[in-house]
Write an enzyme that holds these catalytic residues in place. Sequence first.
Site, PDB file in Angstrom:
ATOM      1  N   GLN A  60     -46.498   9.252  28.610  1.00  0.00           N
ATOM      2  CA  GLN A  60     -46.621   7.966  27.927  1.00  0.00           C
ATOM      3  C   GLN A  60     -48.017   7.829  27.320  1.00  0.00           C
ATOM      4  OE1 GLN A  60     -43.974   5.729  27.568  1.00  0.00           O
ATOM      5  NE2 GLN A  60     -45.358   4.764  26.109  1.00  0.00           N
ATOM      6  N   ASP A  65     -40.038  13.869  23.200  1.00  0.00           N
ATOM      7  CA  ASP A  65     -40.661  12.833  22.374  1.00  0.00           C
ATOM      8  C   ASP A  65     -40.851  13.320  20.936  1.00  0.00           C
ATOM      9  OD1 ASP A  65     -41.114  10.261  23.245  1.00  0.00           O
ATOM     10  OD2 ASP A  65     -42.902  10.758  24.416  1.00  0.00           O
ATOM     11  N   LYS A 109     -37.428   3.341  30.245  1.00  0.00           N
ATOM     12  CA  LYS A 109     -36.895   4.695  30.029  1.00  0.00           C
ATOM     13  C   LYS A 109     -36.253   5.218  31.321  1.00  0.00           C
ATOM     14  CE  LYS A 109     -40.271   5.458  26.385  1.00  0.00           C
ATOM     15  NZ  LYS A 109     -41.586   5.983  25.978  1.00  0.00           N
TER      16      LYS A 109
END
Length: 291
Positions: free
Chosen positions: A96, A119, A52
């Site tokens: 994450q 997200d 990412k």
Amino acid sequence: MQLLDGKIVSQAVKDRLKVQTEERLEAGKKVPHLAAVLIGNNGASETYVGSKVRSCAEIGFKSTLIRLEESISEDELLYKLDELNADFDIDGILVQLPLPSHIAEEKVIERILASKDVDGFHPESVGRMVQGLPAYYPATPYGILLLLEHYNIETKGKHAVVIGRSNIVGRPISIMLSKPDYPGNCTVTVCHSQTKNLKELCLQGDIIIAALGRPEFLKADMVKDGAVVVDVGITRVPDASKKSGFSIKGDVDFEGVAPKCSYITPVPGGVGPMTIAALLMNTYKACVAKD
Ligand code: NAD
């Protein structure tokens, strides 16, 4: 059979974002800035966050990687998120997953400002998505939609069978595929660990989304001819022939299933790169929203 190639499509998305970011820079506007929070030393999480951050650099986004010890307390993490929320330059925040077991995932997800929730896991984002309002779509399901769209896969009136009901993949993709526009308008069946007649249901699927995390679970005798199969699964299985000691397996027995499909995603190189592309799209959107 045609591959739904996530590498090609994600590159096209990134190329577009790169041009748009250069245009912003030339116009004197801020460039998108993603903050990624990585806790502990989970190998898979390291890999995902690394991709990412690299993708941000490739397309001219700023990124900040915040590495935190596995032992960090829940309060310390929440405090860190407050700091990132308050930082005007940061447009998107991702933490994450999975988190260490002493930290409550819901608290962390809810602490991120909905306006920076790139997200798409915050209850506000999910609620807006369910109601068809503008929202940050969860990255993996959004990536799947971008892939279906790129290949002009017909979805209207199709029967989509989703295997898995997690908050990050199965449940949101089932809602997104039933929304009343393209790519959507599907009749959706959601299967999960308690589903009794999974094989019969899968055999009815014009589109099958496999998101259960069981390597090579979906076999050829569970798929009808001409189906579109999207394999979300990523599992590391021991493989002595690999330098890393493992190989990556999807949830679909690709060798057996692919010949029956009209379209199928490979693993790796299917949904994985699209998840990153979708995250970058959300981050760009979060930045533009501040103009
Ligand atoms: P999860 O463990 O949270 O959920 C799995 C779901 O599968 C559950 O809802 C469960 O009910 C269902 N399930 C489990 N066993 C089943 C069975 N035998 N039959 C039917 N249903 C069953 O997993 P998740 O977070 O949704 O992830 C699923 C997979 O997708 C994992 O392999 C994960 O690594 C992968 N993943 C990939 C990406 C990507 O970018 N490609 C992103 C997220 C997750």
